[in-house]
Write a protein that holds these residues in place. Structure first.
Motif, PDB file in Angstrom:
ATOM      1  N   ALA A 122       0.809  -1.219   0.000  1.00 17.17           N
ATOM      2  CA  ALA A 122       0.000   0.000   0.000  1.00 17.17           C
ATOM      3  C   ALA A 122       0.838   1.263   0.000  1.00 17.17           C
ATOM      4  O   ALA A 122       0.338   2.346  -0.334  1.00 17.17           O
ATOM      5  CB  ALA A 122      -0.933   0.006   1.216  1.00 17.17           C
ATOM      6  N   VAL A 123       2.114   1.157   0.346  1.00 18.03           N
ATOM      7  CA  VAL A 123       2.959   2.365   0.396  1.00 18.03           C
ATOM      8  C   VAL A 123       3.074   2.982  -0.987  1.00 18.03           C
ATOM      9  O   VAL A 123       2.807   4.173  -1.191  1.00 18.03           O
ATOM     10  CB  VAL A 123       4.351   2.036   0.971  1.00 18.03           C
ATOM     11  CG1 VAL A 123       5.254   3.269   0.902  1.00 18.03           C
ATOM     12  CG2 VAL A 123       4.240   1.557   2.413  1.00 18.03           C
ATOM     13  N   SER A 124       3.446   2.174  -1.979  1.00 21.04           N
ATOM     14  CA  SER A 124       3.593   2.704  -3.336  1.00 21.04           C
ATOM     15  C   SER A 124       2.250   2.994  -3.983  1.00 21.04           C
ATOM     16  O   SER A 124       2.158   3.796  -4.918  1.00 21.04           O
ATOM     17  CB  SER A 124       4.398   1.736  -4.206  1.00 21.04           C
ATOM     18  OG  SER A 124       3.747   0.484  -4.285  1.00 21.04           O
ATOM     19  N   ALA A 125       1.178   2.350  -3.487  1.00 23.08           N
ATOM     20  CA  ALA A 125      -0.154   2.550  -4.066  1.00 23.08           C
ATOM     21  C   ALA A 125      -0.821   3.840  -3.591  1.00 23.08           C
ATOM     22  O   ALA A 125      -1.814   4.271  -4.189  1.00 23.08           O
ATOM     23  CB  ALA A 125      -1.048   1.361  -3.726  1.00 23.08           C
ATOM     24  N   ALA A 126      -0.324   4.448  -2.536  1.00 21.13           N
ATOM     25  CA  ALA A 126      -0.957   5.649  -1.982  1.00 21.13           C
ATOM     26  C   ALA A 126      -0.960   6.784  -2.997  1.00 21.13           C
ATOM     27  O   ALA A 126       0.040   7.024  -3.690  1.00 21.13           O
ATOM     28  CB  ALA A 126      -0.233   6.078  -0.720  1.00 21.13           C
ATOM     29  N   ARG A 127      -2.089   7.490  -3.080  1.00 19.72           N
ATOM     30  CA  ARG A 127      -2.247   8.630  -3.977  1.00 19.72           C
ATOM     31  C   ARG A 127      -2.939   9.747  -3.199  1.00 19.72           C
ATOM     32  O   ARG A 127      -4.128   9.655  -2.896  1.00 19.72           O
ATOM     33  CB  ARG A 127      -3.094   8.257  -5.199  1.00 19.72           C
ATOM     34  CG  ARG A 127      -2.476   7.190  -6.085  1.00 19.72           C
ATOM     35  CD  ARG A 127      -1.239   7.710  -6.809  1.00 19.72           C
ATOM     36  NE  ARG A 127      -0.688   6.710  -7.718  1.00 19.72           N
ATOM     37  CZ  ARG A 127       0.222   5.810  -7.383  1.00 19.72           C
ATOM     38  NH1 ARG A 127       0.686   5.780  -6.139  1.00 19.72           N
ATOM     39  NH2 ARG A 127       0.678   4.936  -8.264  1.00 19.72           N
ATOM     40  N   PRO A 128      -2.231  10.811  -2.870  1.00 21.61           N
ATOM     41  CA  PRO A 128      -2.819  11.848  -2.020  1.00 21.61           C
ATOM     42  C   PRO A 128      -3.912  12.631  -2.740  1.00 21.61           C
ATOM     43  O   PRO A 128      -3.799  12.941  -3.923  1.00 21.61           O
ATOM     44  CB  PRO A 128      -1.628  12.748  -1.684  1.00 21.61           C
ATOM     45  CG  PRO A 128      -0.682  12.557  -2.832  1.00 21.61           C
ATOM     46  CD  PRO A 128      -0.837  11.121  -3.249  1.00 21.61           C
ATOM     47  N   ASP A 129      -4.956  12.951  -1.999  1.00 26.49           N
ATOM     48  CA  ASP A 129      -6.039  13.805  -2.470  1.00 26.49           C
ATOM     49  C   ASP A 129      -5.938  15.094  -1.664  1.00 26.49           C
ATOM     50  O   ASP A 129      -6.393  15.171  -0.524  1.00 26.49           O
ATOM     51  CB  ASP A 129      -7.380  13.111  -2.238  1.00 26.49           C
ATOM     52  CG  ASP A 129      -8.572  13.921  -2.751  1.00 26.49           C
ATOM     53  OD1 ASP A 129      -8.452  15.164  -2.865  1.00 26.49           O
ATOM     54  OD2 ASP A 129      -9.631  13.314  -3.004  1.00 26.49           O
ATOM     55  N   GLU A 130      -5.304  16.106  -2.256  1.00 25.82           N
ATOM     56  CA  GLU A 130      -5.029  17.325  -1.502  1.00 25.82           C
ATOM     57  C   GLU A 130      -6.299  18.041  -1.075  1.00 25.82           C
ATOM     58  O   GLU A 130      -6.353  18.644   0.002  1.00 25.82           O
ATOM     59  CB  GLU A 130      -4.120  18.258  -2.311  1.00 25.82           C
ATOM     60  CG  GLU A 130      -2.736  17.673  -2.546  1.00 25.82           C
ATOM     61  CD  GLU A 130      -1.753  18.685  -3.109  1.00 25.82           C
ATOM     62  OE1 GLU A 130      -2.094  19.886  -3.158  1.00 25.82           O
ATOM     63  OE2 GLU A 130      -0.640  18.273  -3.487  1.00 25.82           O
ATOM     64  N   ALA A 131      -7.348  17.974  -1.890  1.00 27.93           N
ATOM     65  CA  ALA A 131      -8.610  18.602  -1.509  1.00 27.93           C
ATOM     66  C   ALA A 131      -9.204  17.910  -0.283  1.00 27.93           C
ATOM     67  O   ALA A 131      -9.688  18.566   0.648  1.00 27.93           O
ATOM     68  CB  ALA A 131      -9.592  18.566  -2.676  1.00 27.93           C
ATOM     69  N   ALA A 132      -9.159  16.578  -0.276  1.00 30.34           N
ATOM     70  CA  ALA A 132      -9.669  15.837   0.874  1.00 30.34           C
ATOM     71  C   ALA A 132      -8.841  16.103   2.115  1.00 30.34           C
ATOM     72  O   ALA A 132      -9.384  16.199   3.229  1.00 30.34           O
ATOM     73  CB  ALA A 132      -9.690  14.343   0.564  1.00 30.34           C
ATOM     74  N   MET A 133      -7.537  16.237   1.940  1.00 27.17           N
ATOM     75  CA  MET A 133      -6.673  16.531   3.083  1.00 27.17           C
ATOM     76  C   MET A 133      -6.997  17.902   3.660  1.00 27.17           C
ATOM     77  O   MET A 133      -7.106  18.069   4.884  1.00 27.17           O
ATOM     78  CB  MET A 133      -5.203  16.441   2.676  1.00 27.17           C
ATOM     79  CG  MET A 133      -4.749  15.022   2.363  1.00 27.17           C
ATOM     80  SD  MET A 133      -3.030  14.929   1.787  1.00 27.17           S
ATOM     81  CE  MET A 133      -2.144  15.318   3.301  1.00 27.17           C
ATOM     82  N   ALA A 134      -7.182  18.872   2.798  1.00 23.57           N
ATOM     83  CA  ALA A 134      -7.506  20.216   3.277  1.00 23.57           C
ATOM     84  C   ALA A 134      -8.863  20.235   3.980  1.00 23.57           C
ATOM     85  O   ALA A 134      -9.027  20.842   5.042  1.00 23.57           O
ATOM     86  CB  ALA A 134      -7.490  21.206   2.117  1.00 23.57           C
ATOM     87  N   GLU A 135      -9.840  19.526   3.391  1.00 19.74           N
ATOM     88  CA  GLU A 135     -11.168  19.489   3.987  1.00 19.74           C
ATOM     89  C   GLU A 135     -11.156  18.791   5.342  1.00 19.74           C
ATOM     90  O   GLU A 135     -11.890  19.182   6.262  1.00 19.74           O
ATOM     91  CB  GLU A 135     -12.133  18.767   3.047  1.00 19.74           C
ATOM     92  CG  GLU A 135     -13.570  18.748   3.531  1.00 19.74           C
ATOM     93  CD  GLU A 135     -14.509  18.086   2.531  1.00 19.74           C
ATOM     94  OE1 GLU A 135     -15.635  17.744   2.930  1.00 19.74           O
ATOM     95  OE2 GLU A 135     -14.102  17.910   1.363  1.00 19.74           O
ATOM     96  N   GLY A 136     -10.298  17.788   5.486  1.00 20.09           N
ATOM     97  CA  GLY A 136     -10.212  17.050   6.741  1.00 20.09           C
ATOM     98  C   GLY A 136      -9.252  17.642   7.743  1.00 20.09           C
ATOM     99  O   GLY A 136      -9.026  17.043   8.801  1.00 20.09           O
ATOM    100  N   GLY A 137      -8.678  18.804   7.437  1.00 18.96           N
ATOM    101  CA  GLY A 137      -7.729  19.424   8.360  1.00 18.96           C
ATOM    102  C   GLY A 137      -6.441  18.646   8.514  1.00 18.96           C
ATOM    103  O   GLY A 137      -5.844  18.622   9.595  1.00 18.96           O
ATOM    104  N   LEU A 138      -6.000  18.008   7.430  1.00 16.45           N
ATOM    105  CA  LEU A 138      -4.786  17.193   7.453  1.00 16.45           C
ATOM    106  C   LEU A 138      -3.700  17.872   6.623  1.00 16.45           C
ATOM    107  O   LEU A 138      -3.678  17.737   5.395  1.00 16.45           O
ATOM    108  CB  LEU A 138      -5.067  15.799   6.883  1.00 16.45           C
ATOM    109  CG  LEU A 138      -5.997  14.890   7.681  1.00 16.45           C
ATOM    110  CD1 LEU A 138      -6.372  13.667   6.858  1.00 16.45           C
ATOM    111  CD2 LEU A 138      -5.325  14.465   8.981  1.00 16.45           C
ATOM    112  N   PRO A 139      -2.785  18.585   7.234  1.00 17.48           N
ATOM    113  CA  PRO A 139      -1.696  19.185   6.461  1.00 17.48           C
ATOM    114  C   PRO A 139      -0.727  18.152   5.917  1.00 17.48           C
ATOM    115  O   PRO A 139       0.015  18.431   4.968  1.00 17.48           O
ATOM    116  CB  PRO A 139      -1.002  20.099   7.477  1.00 17.48           C
ATOM    117  CG  PRO A 139      -1.337  19.510   8.810  1.00 17.48           C
ATOM    118  CD  PRO A 139      -2.710  18.923   8.664  1.00 17.48           C
TER     119      PRO A 139
END
Length: 289
Positions: A166-183
């Protein structure tokens, strides 16, 4: 007027590896506008400007800039800065103390590598896994055993243990991170046999989409390990990171302490020089208000 500078790869084992950092030496006398413009010219994730300390307890002072402006934290760049200062003979090898704002950070440094140490109570809190998994495009089945934590000495980072694939499979969703308060989200697979974490750090909240290596997050992983081991924690650990970006990095750490008292975490890494020269100080912009 010019300023000497160099670009180093923090925690790289060779030039071209690790997290790129620009270190601008002898930056005393430059105003805020000039610092921001020079940072933009260098185009690394972080640019450190080295200044004389304002306290007798420090050997050097830094101001740190990212694409979003000045950062109050100097932990991420401290190892690279310390190595660059010793290598250029601006500081003697051994104990050095960095000042960033009102904060002091002690390191041991030579011309090849540096070690940063953090100590204190266990700074962590448990998190729900769901928002972190969603933020990096993973599912519940991708989780691995271990706590999902916000941890760190200073800003808290968000640690998500996952299965190896899963490490290489991870794909960040910056909009979701911002909405969830995850810098940030630190995705890692922990191998107990080798005591090695294979990891990726997504940090759009710090103006870094993905970072090949980060000392502050490595310190936070030490907290995760102590939390996992629950009782007295002692030993070494290793982080391998940056492979997906073509900038492989190795961070070597130790933990000591236990649940009854404070925790001490160290992180050591190299900082090979990639580029060095002199940067012309930009002239004032006549159109600026």
């Amino acid at each position: 007027m010019t300023c000497p500078f160099e670009v180093v790869g923090m925690f790289g084992t060779r030039p071209g590896g690790g997290s790129p950092l620009a270190v601008v030496h002898d930056a005393d006398g430059l105003d805020d506008t000039t610092l921001r413009r020079m940072s933009g010219l260098l185009r690394t994730d972080e640019t450190v400007f080295v200044l004389p300390p304002t306290t007798a307890d420090a050997t050097h002072r830094v101001r740190v800039f990212t694409a979003r402006g000045e950062s109050p934290h100097g932990g991420h760049s401290a190892v690279g800065t310390a190595v660059a200062l010793v290598r250029s003979r601006r500081l003697a090898p051994g104990r050095v103390v960095q000042q960033c704002g009102e904060s002091l950070l002690e390191l041991e440094a030579d011309a090849r590598q540096a070690t940063v140490t953090a100590a204190g109570p266990w700074p962590s809190r448990a998190l729900e896994a769901g928002p972190l998994l969603d933020a990096v495009g993973l599912r519940e089945r991708d989780r691995a055993p271990g706590s999902v934590l916000a941890a760190g000495f200073g800003p808290l980072f968000h640690l998500l243990p996952v299965r190896a694939d899963a490490v290489s499979a991870a794909r960040p969703d910056e909009a979701a991170m911002a909405e969830g308060g995850l810098p940030d989200v630190f995705v890692f697979h922990w191998d107990e046999g080798s005591r090695t974490a294979t990891a990726r750090l997504f940090a759009p909240g710090y103006a870094i989409g993905e970072d090949p290596a980060c000392a502050s997050v490595a310190l936070a992983l030490g907290v995760w390990l102590a939390d996992r081991e629950l009782t007295s924690a002692q030993g070494a650990f290793r982080i391998e990171q940056g492979a997906e970006l073509g900038r492989p990095a190795v961070l070597e750490g130790t933990i000591s302490g236990g649940s009854a008292g404070g925790l001490t975490v160290t992180v050591t890494g190299q900082a090979p020089r990639e580029l060095a020269g002199h940067l012309a100080v930009p002239a004032p912009d006549p159109t600026a208000a």
